[in-house]
Design a protein around this motif. Sequence first.
Motif, PDB file in Angstrom:
ATOM      1  N   ASP A   1       0.849  -1.192   0.000  1.00 19.71           N
ATOM      2  CA  ASP A   1       0.000   0.000   0.000  1.00 19.71           C
ATOM      3  C   ASP A   1       0.883   1.239   0.000  1.00 19.71           C
ATOM      4  O   ASP A   1       2.033   1.193   0.428  1.00 19.71           O
ATOM      5  CB  ASP A   1      -0.917   0.006   1.228  1.00 19.71           C
ATOM      6  CG  ASP A   1      -2.008   1.079   1.117  1.00 19.71           C
ATOM      7  OD1 ASP A   1      -2.295   1.518  -0.024  1.00 19.71           O
ATOM      8  OD2 ASP A   1      -2.561   1.468   2.148  1.00 19.71           O
ATOM      9  N   TYR A   2       0.325   2.326  -0.488  1.00 13.95           N
ATOM     10  CA  TYR A   2       1.060   3.583  -0.472  1.00 13.95           C
ATOM     11  C   TYR A   2       1.026   4.183   0.924  1.00 13.95           C
ATOM     12  O   TYR A   2      -0.009   4.171   1.584  1.00 13.95           O
ATOM     13  CB  TYR A   2       0.401   4.604  -1.410  1.00 13.95           C
ATOM     14  CG  TYR A   2       0.384   4.212  -2.856  1.00 13.95           C
ATOM     15  CD1 TYR A   2       1.555   3.888  -3.526  1.00 13.95           C
ATOM     16  CD2 TYR A   2      -0.809   4.202  -3.564  1.00 13.95           C
ATOM     17  CE1 TYR A   2       1.532   3.546  -4.867  1.00 13.95           C
ATOM     18  CE2 TYR A   2      -0.841   3.867  -4.910  1.00 13.95           C
ATOM     19  CZ  TYR A   2       0.335   3.539  -5.560  1.00 13.95           C
ATOM     20  OH  TYR A   2       0.310   3.201  -6.877  1.00 13.95           O
ATOM     21  N   GLU A   3       2.139   4.702   1.345  1.00 17.88           N
ATOM     22  CA  GLU A   3       2.188   5.473   2.585  1.00 17.88           C
ATOM     23  C   GLU A   3       2.853   6.798   2.244  1.00 17.88           C
ATOM     24  O   GLU A   3       3.726   6.859   1.374  1.00 17.88           O
ATOM     25  CB  GLU A   3       2.994   4.736   3.660  1.00 17.88           C
ATOM     26  CG  GLU A   3       2.323   3.459   4.155  1.00 17.88           C
ATOM     27  CD  GLU A   3       0.963   3.717   4.796  1.00 17.88           C
ATOM     28  OE1 GLU A   3       0.838   4.685   5.568  1.00 17.88           O
ATOM     29  OE2 GLU A   3       0.025   2.948   4.521  1.00 17.88           O
ATOM     30  N   HIS A   4       2.435   7.844   2.938  1.00 16.96           N
ATOM     31  CA  HIS A   4       2.943   9.173   2.609  1.00 16.96           C
ATOM     32  C   HIS A   4       3.645   9.846   3.766  1.00 16.96           C
ATOM     33  O   HIS A   4       3.219   9.744   4.908  1.00 16.96           O
ATOM     34  CB  HIS A   4       1.789  10.098   2.200  1.00 16.96           C
ATOM     35  CG  HIS A   4       0.929   9.530   1.124  1.00 16.96           C
ATOM     36  ND1 HIS A   4      -0.068   8.619   1.390  1.00 16.96           N
ATOM     37  CD2 HIS A   4       0.918   9.739  -0.205  1.00 16.96           C
ATOM     38  CE1 HIS A   4      -0.653   8.276   0.253  1.00 16.96           C
ATOM     39  NE2 HIS A   4      -0.085   8.947  -0.736  1.00 16.96           N
ATOM     40  N   ALA A   5       4.709  10.559   3.423  1.00 24.85           N
ATOM     41  CA  ALA A   5       5.348  11.473   4.369  1.00 24.85           C
ATOM     42  C   ALA A   5       5.451  12.775   3.587  1.00 24.85           C
ATOM     43  O   ALA A   5       6.229  12.875   2.640  1.00 24.85           O
ATOM     44  CB  ALA A   5       6.726  10.980   4.782  1.00 24.85           C
ATOM     45  N   GLU A   6       4.620  13.731   3.969  1.00 23.93           N
ATOM     46  CA  GLU A   6       4.474  14.955   3.187  1.00 23.93           C
ATOM     47  C   GLU A   6       4.166  14.567   1.744  1.00 23.93           C
ATOM     48  O   GLU A   6       3.245  13.799   1.537  1.00 23.93           O
ATOM     49  CB  GLU A   6       5.699  15.841   3.355  1.00 23.93           C
ATOM     50  CG  GLU A   6       5.698  16.429   4.769  1.00 23.93           C
ATOM     51  CD  GLU A   6       6.869  17.343   5.074  1.00 23.93           C
ATOM     52  OE1 GLU A   6       7.795  17.442   4.274  1.00 23.93           O
ATOM     53  OE2 GLU A   6       6.835  17.964   6.141  1.00 23.93           O
ATOM     54  N   ASP A   7       4.933  15.016   0.761  1.00 19.94           N
ATOM     55  CA  ASP A   7       4.541  14.633  -0.603  1.00 19.94           C
ATOM     56  C   ASP A   7       5.315  13.452  -1.161  1.00 19.94           C
ATOM     57  O   ASP A   7       5.278  13.188  -2.357  1.00 19.94           O
ATOM     58  CB  ASP A   7       4.609  15.842  -1.551  1.00 19.94           C
ATOM     59  CG  ASP A   7       5.974  16.507  -1.512  1.00 19.94           C
ATOM     60  OD1 ASP A   7       6.823  16.071  -0.705  1.00 19.94           O
ATOM     61  OD2 ASP A   7       6.187  17.468  -2.278  1.00 19.94           O
ATOM     62  N   VAL A   8       5.993  12.718  -0.299  1.00 18.90           N
ATOM     63  CA  VAL A   8       6.699  11.524  -0.754  1.00 18.90           C
ATOM     64  C   VAL A   8       5.782  10.317  -0.554  1.00 18.90           C
ATOM     65  O   VAL A   8       5.233  10.123   0.519  1.00 18.90           O
ATOM     66  CB  VAL A   8       8.013  11.303   0.031  1.00 18.90           C
ATOM     67  CG1 VAL A   8       8.820  10.175  -0.596  1.00 18.90           C
ATOM     68  CG2 VAL A   8       8.830  12.574   0.078  1.00 18.90           C
ATOM     69  N   GLU A   9       5.620   9.542  -1.614  1.00 19.20           N
ATOM     70  CA  GLU A   9       4.756   8.378  -1.549  1.00 19.20           C
ATOM     71  C   GLU A   9       5.579   7.111  -1.755  1.00 19.20           C
ATOM     72  O   GLU A   9       6.227   6.956  -2.776  1.00 19.20           O
ATOM     73  CB  GLU A   9       3.698   8.484  -2.654  1.00 19.20           C
ATOM     74  CG  GLU A   9       2.670   7.381  -2.622  1.00 19.20           C
ATOM     75  CD  GLU A   9       1.642   7.555  -3.730  1.00 19.20           C
ATOM     76  OE1 GLU A   9       0.537   8.030  -3.466  1.00 19.20           O
ATOM     77  OE2 GLU A   9       1.972   7.234  -4.889  1.00 19.20           O
ATOM     78  N   VAL A  10       5.567   6.241  -0.765  1.00 16.93           N
ATOM     79  CA  VAL A  10       6.341   5.010  -0.867  1.00 16.93           C
ATOM     80  C   VAL A  10       5.411   3.811  -0.793  1.00 16.93           C
ATOM     81  O   VAL A  10       4.261   3.932  -0.361  1.00 16.93           O
ATOM     82  CB  VAL A  10       7.411   4.916   0.251  1.00 16.93           C
ATOM     83  CG1 VAL A  10       8.331   6.122   0.218  1.00 16.93           C
ATOM     84  CG2 VAL A  10       6.776   4.785   1.627  1.00 16.93           C
ATOM     85  N   ASP A  11       5.893   2.650  -1.240  1.00 15.81           N
ATOM     86  CA  ASP A  11       5.100   1.423  -1.177  1.00 15.81           C
ATOM     87  C   ASP A  11       5.589   0.578  -0.014  1.00 15.81           C
ATOM     88  O   ASP A  11       6.780   0.320   0.103  1.00 15.81           O
ATOM     89  CB  ASP A  11       5.276   0.622  -2.473  1.00 15.81           C
ATOM     90  CG  ASP A  11       4.780   1.391  -3.688  1.00 15.81           C
ATOM     91  OD1 ASP A  11       3.588   1.276  -3.988  1.00 15.81           O
ATOM     92  OD2 ASP A  11       5.579   2.116  -4.309  1.00 15.81           O
ATOM     93  N   VAL A  12       4.640   0.154   0.827  1.00 17.64           N
ATOM     94  CA  VAL A  12       5.008  -0.641   1.999  1.00 17.64           C
ATOM     95  C   VAL A  12       4.248  -1.959   1.962  1.00 17.64           C
ATOM     96  O   VAL A  12       3.055  -1.983   1.682  1.00 17.64           O
ATOM     97  CB  VAL A  12       4.657   0.113   3.306  1.00 17.64           C
ATOM     98  CG1 VAL A  12       5.084  -0.707   4.529  1.00 17.64           C
ATOM     99  CG2 VAL A  12       5.330   1.480   3.334  1.00 17.64           C
ATOM    100  N   CYS A  13       4.956  -3.054   2.240  1.00 20.03           N
ATOM    101  CA  CYS A  13       4.313  -4.373   2.241  1.00 20.03           C
ATOM    102  C   CYS A  13       3.480  -4.535   3.512  1.00 20.03           C
ATOM    103  O   CYS A  13       3.977  -4.321   4.611  1.00 20.03           O
ATOM    104  CB  CYS A  13       5.347  -5.485   2.152  1.00 20.03           C
ATOM    105  SG  CYS A  13       4.595  -7.123   2.291  1.00 20.03           S
ATOM    106  N   LEU A  14       2.223  -4.916   3.329  1.00 17.21           N
ATOM    107  CA  LEU A  14       1.331  -5.074   4.476  1.00 17.21           C
ATOM    108  C   LEU A  14       1.696  -6.300   5.305  1.00 17.21           C
ATOM    109  O   LEU A  14       1.302  -6.411   6.457  1.00 17.21           O
ATOM    110  CB  LEU A  14      -0.122  -5.206   3.987  1.00 17.21           C
ATOM    111  CG  LEU A  14      -0.685  -4.011   3.204  1.00 17.21           C
ATOM    112  CD1 LEU A  14      -2.101  -4.304   2.755  1.00 17.21           C
ATOM    113  CD2 LEU A  14      -0.643  -2.748   4.041  1.00 17.21           C
ATOM    114  N   ASP A  15       2.426  -7.213   4.717  1.00 11.31           N
ATOM    115  CA  ASP A  15       2.776  -8.439   5.434  1.00 11.31           C
ATOM    116  C   ASP A  15       4.142  -8.364   6.120  1.00 11.31           C
ATOM    117  O   ASP A  15       4.250  -8.521   7.315  1.00 11.31           O
ATOM    118  CB  ASP A  15       2.751  -9.636   4.483  1.00 11.31           C
ATOM    119  CG  ASP A  15       1.333  -9.976   4.055  1.00 11.31           C
ATOM    120  OD1 ASP A  15       0.400  -9.715   4.851  1.00 11.31           O
ATOM    121  OD2 ASP A  15       1.146 -10.483   2.955  1.00 11.31           O
TER     122      ASP A  15
END
Length: 153
Positions: free
Chosen positions: A84-98
Amino acid sequence: MHKQHKEKPVDCPKCQVRLNEIDAEVPGRKVMIDACPKCNGIWLDKGELKQVIGDRKLADYLTKDIGTKTESPLVCPRCGGLMDYEHAEDVEVDVCLDCRGVWLDAGELSELQDVSDGGFEGDVYYKAAEKLEEMEADRSRTLLERFKRKLDL
Ligand SMILES: [Zn+2]
Ligand SMILES: [Zn+2]
Protein backbone atom coordinates in the motif's frame (compact mmCIF):
# COMPACT_ATOMS: atom_id res chain seq x y z
CA MET A 1 32.03 -23.27 8.79
CA HIS A 2 29.17 -22.39 6.54
CA LYS A 3 28.13 -18.78 6.34
CA GLN A 4 24.63 -18.35 5.10
CA HIS A 5 23.61 -15.36 3.06
CA LYS A 6 21.33 -13.03 4.99
CA GLU A 7 18.39 -13.59 2.67
CA LYS A 8 17.29 -14.62 -0.78
CA PRO A 9 17.94 -12.15 -3.59
CA VAL A 10 14.84 -10.27 -4.70
CA ASP A 11 13.59 -8.97 -8.05
CA CYS A 12 12.45 -5.44 -8.79
CA PRO A 13 8.66 -5.28 -8.35
CA LYS A 14 8.49 -2.98 -11.37
CA CYS A 15 11.07 -4.29 -13.85
CA GLN A 16 11.29 -7.90 -12.67
CA VAL A 17 15.09 -7.82 -12.86
CA ARG A 18 17.32 -9.06 -10.06
CA LEU A 19 18.26 -6.36 -7.56
CA ASN A 20 21.89 -5.66 -6.75
CA GLU A 21 23.12 -5.55 -3.19
CA ILE A 22 24.70 -2.17 -2.60
CA ASP A 23 26.17 -0.35 0.36
CA ALA A 24 23.71 2.27 1.60
CA GLU A 25 26.68 4.38 2.70
CA VAL A 26 25.33 5.00 6.16
CA PRO A 27 28.05 6.82 8.11
CA GLY A 28 29.60 4.64 10.78
CA ARG A 29 28.24 1.28 9.76
CA LYS A 30 27.65 -1.02 6.88
CA VAL A 31 24.06 -1.33 5.76
CA MET A 32 23.45 -3.33 2.62
CA ILE A 33 20.33 -2.59 0.62
CA ASP A 34 18.94 -3.89 -2.67
CA ALA A 35 18.79 -1.61 -5.70
CA CYS A 36 17.39 -2.10 -9.20
CA PRO A 37 20.01 -1.63 -11.93
CA LYS A 38 17.27 -0.62 -14.37
CA CYS A 39 14.95 1.85 -12.60
CA ASN A 40 17.22 2.66 -9.62
CA GLY A 41 14.45 1.82 -7.18
CA ILE A 42 15.46 0.53 -3.76
CA TRP A 43 14.12 -2.33 -1.67
CA LEU A 44 14.43 -2.06 2.10
CA ASP A 45 13.58 -4.97 4.33
CA LYS A 46 11.79 -4.37 7.62
CA GLY A 47 13.98 -2.20 9.85
CA GLU A 48 16.33 -1.13 7.07
CA LEU A 49 14.53 2.14 6.37
CA LYS A 50 15.20 3.21 9.94
CA GLN A 51 18.88 2.33 9.59
CA VAL A 52 19.26 4.09 6.27
CA ILE A 53 17.49 7.36 7.04
CA GLY A 54 18.45 7.30 10.73
CA ASP A 55 14.98 8.46 11.72
CA ARG A 56 13.03 6.00 13.83
CA LYS A 57 9.99 8.25 14.03
CA LEU A 58 9.63 8.65 10.28
CA ALA A 59 10.38 4.97 9.61
CA ASP A 60 7.79 3.89 12.19
CA TYR A 61 5.28 6.34 10.77
CA LEU A 62 5.64 4.81 7.33
CA THR A 63 5.65 1.16 8.36
CA LYS A 64 3.42 0.87 11.43
CA ASP A 65 -0.39 1.08 11.64
CA ILE A 66 -0.62 0.93 7.89
CA GLY A 67 -3.94 -0.86 7.76
CA THR A 68 -5.10 -3.48 5.29
CA LYS A 69 -6.13 -1.38 2.33
CA THR A 70 -4.08 -1.92 -0.82
CA GLU A 71 -3.97 0.84 -3.39
CA SER A 72 -0.54 0.09 -4.72
CA PRO A 73 -0.40 -2.18 -7.78
CA LEU A 74 2.92 -3.60 -6.59
CA VAL A 75 3.43 -7.06 -5.18
CA CYS A 76 6.06 -7.36 -2.47
CA PRO A 77 9.29 -8.68 -3.98
CA ARG A 78 10.23 -10.28 -0.66
CA CYS A 79 7.14 -12.18 0.40
CA GLY A 80 4.61 -11.77 -2.42
CA GLY A 81 2.29 -9.83 -0.12
CA LEU A 82 0.14 -6.85 -1.03
CA MET A 83 1.54 -3.36 -0.76
CA ASP A 84 0.00 0.00 0.00
CA TYR A 85 1.06 3.58 -0.47
CA GLU A 86 2.19 5.47 2.59
CA HIS A 87 2.94 9.17 2.61
CA ALA A 88 5.35 11.47 4.37
CA GLU A 89 4.47 14.95 3.19
CA ASP A 90 4.54 14.63 -0.60
CA VAL A 91 6.70 11.52 -0.75
CA GLU A 92 4.76 8.38 -1.55
CA VAL A 93 6.34 5.01 -0.87
CA ASP A 94 5.10 1.42 -1.18
CA VAL A 95 5.01 -0.64 2.00
CA CYS A 96 4.31 -4.37 2.24
CA LEU A 97 1.33 -5.07 4.48
CA ASP A 98 2.78 -8.44 5.43
CA CYS A 99 6.54 -8.18 5.94
CA ARG A 100 6.71 -4.35 6.27
CA GLY A 101 9.42 -4.05 3.67
CA VAL A 102 9.53 -0.75 1.79
CA TRP A 103 9.92 -0.05 -1.92
CA LEU A 104 11.37 3.34 -2.83
CA ASP A 105 11.36 4.62 -6.39
CA ALA A 106 14.50 6.32 -7.68
CA GLY A 107 15.13 9.52 -5.75
CA GLU A 108 12.62 8.82 -2.99
CA LEU A 109 15.32 7.95 -0.49
CA SER A 110 16.81 11.44 -0.65
CA GLU A 111 13.31 12.94 -0.64
CA LEU A 112 12.60 11.04 2.58
CA GLN A 113 15.88 12.27 3.97
CA ASP A 114 14.74 15.83 3.23
CA VAL A 115 11.42 15.19 4.94
CA SER A 116 13.31 13.84 7.94
CA ASP A 117 15.70 16.80 7.99
CA GLY A 118 12.68 19.08 7.88
CA GLY A 119 11.52 17.63 11.21
CA PHE A 120 8.50 15.68 9.95
CA GLU A 121 6.07 15.10 12.80
CA GLY A 122 3.64 12.75 11.09
CA ASP A 123 0.16 13.48 9.91
CA VAL A 124 -2.30 12.26 12.55
CA TYR A 125 -5.28 13.32 10.46
CA TYR A 126 -4.17 11.28 7.52
CA LYS A 127 -3.62 8.23 9.74
CA ALA A 128 -7.06 8.67 11.29
CA ALA A 129 -8.67 8.95 7.87
CA GLU A 130 -6.86 5.83 6.76
CA LYS A 131 -8.14 3.93 9.80
CA LEU A 132 -11.71 4.99 9.03
CA GLU A 133 -11.46 3.94 5.41
CA GLU A 134 -10.04 0.66 6.51
CA MET A 135 -13.03 0.02 8.75
CA GLU A 136 -15.29 0.59 5.79
CA ALA A 137 -13.20 -1.52 3.49
CA ASP A 138 -14.88 -4.34 1.70
CA ARG A 139 -13.12 -7.56 2.58
CA SER A 140 -14.36 -9.54 -0.38
CA ARG A 141 -12.92 -6.95 -2.75
CA THR A 142 -9.54 -7.29 -1.09
CA LEU A 143 -9.65 -11.03 -1.52
CA LEU A 144 -10.58 -10.65 -5.16
CA GLU A 145 -7.65 -8.27 -5.69
CA ARG A 146 -5.33 -10.75 -4.06
CA PHE A 147 -6.58 -13.51 -6.33
CA LYS A 148 -6.25 -11.36 -9.45
CA ARG A 149 -2.68 -10.46 -8.55
CA LYS A 150 -1.82 -14.10 -8.09
CA LEU A 151 -3.07 -14.81 -11.61
CA ASP A 152 -1.00 -11.98 -13.05
CA LEU A 153 2.16 -13.64 -11.74
ZN1 LIG B 1 13.39 -1.68 -11.43
ZN1 LIG C 1 6.40 -8.44 1.97
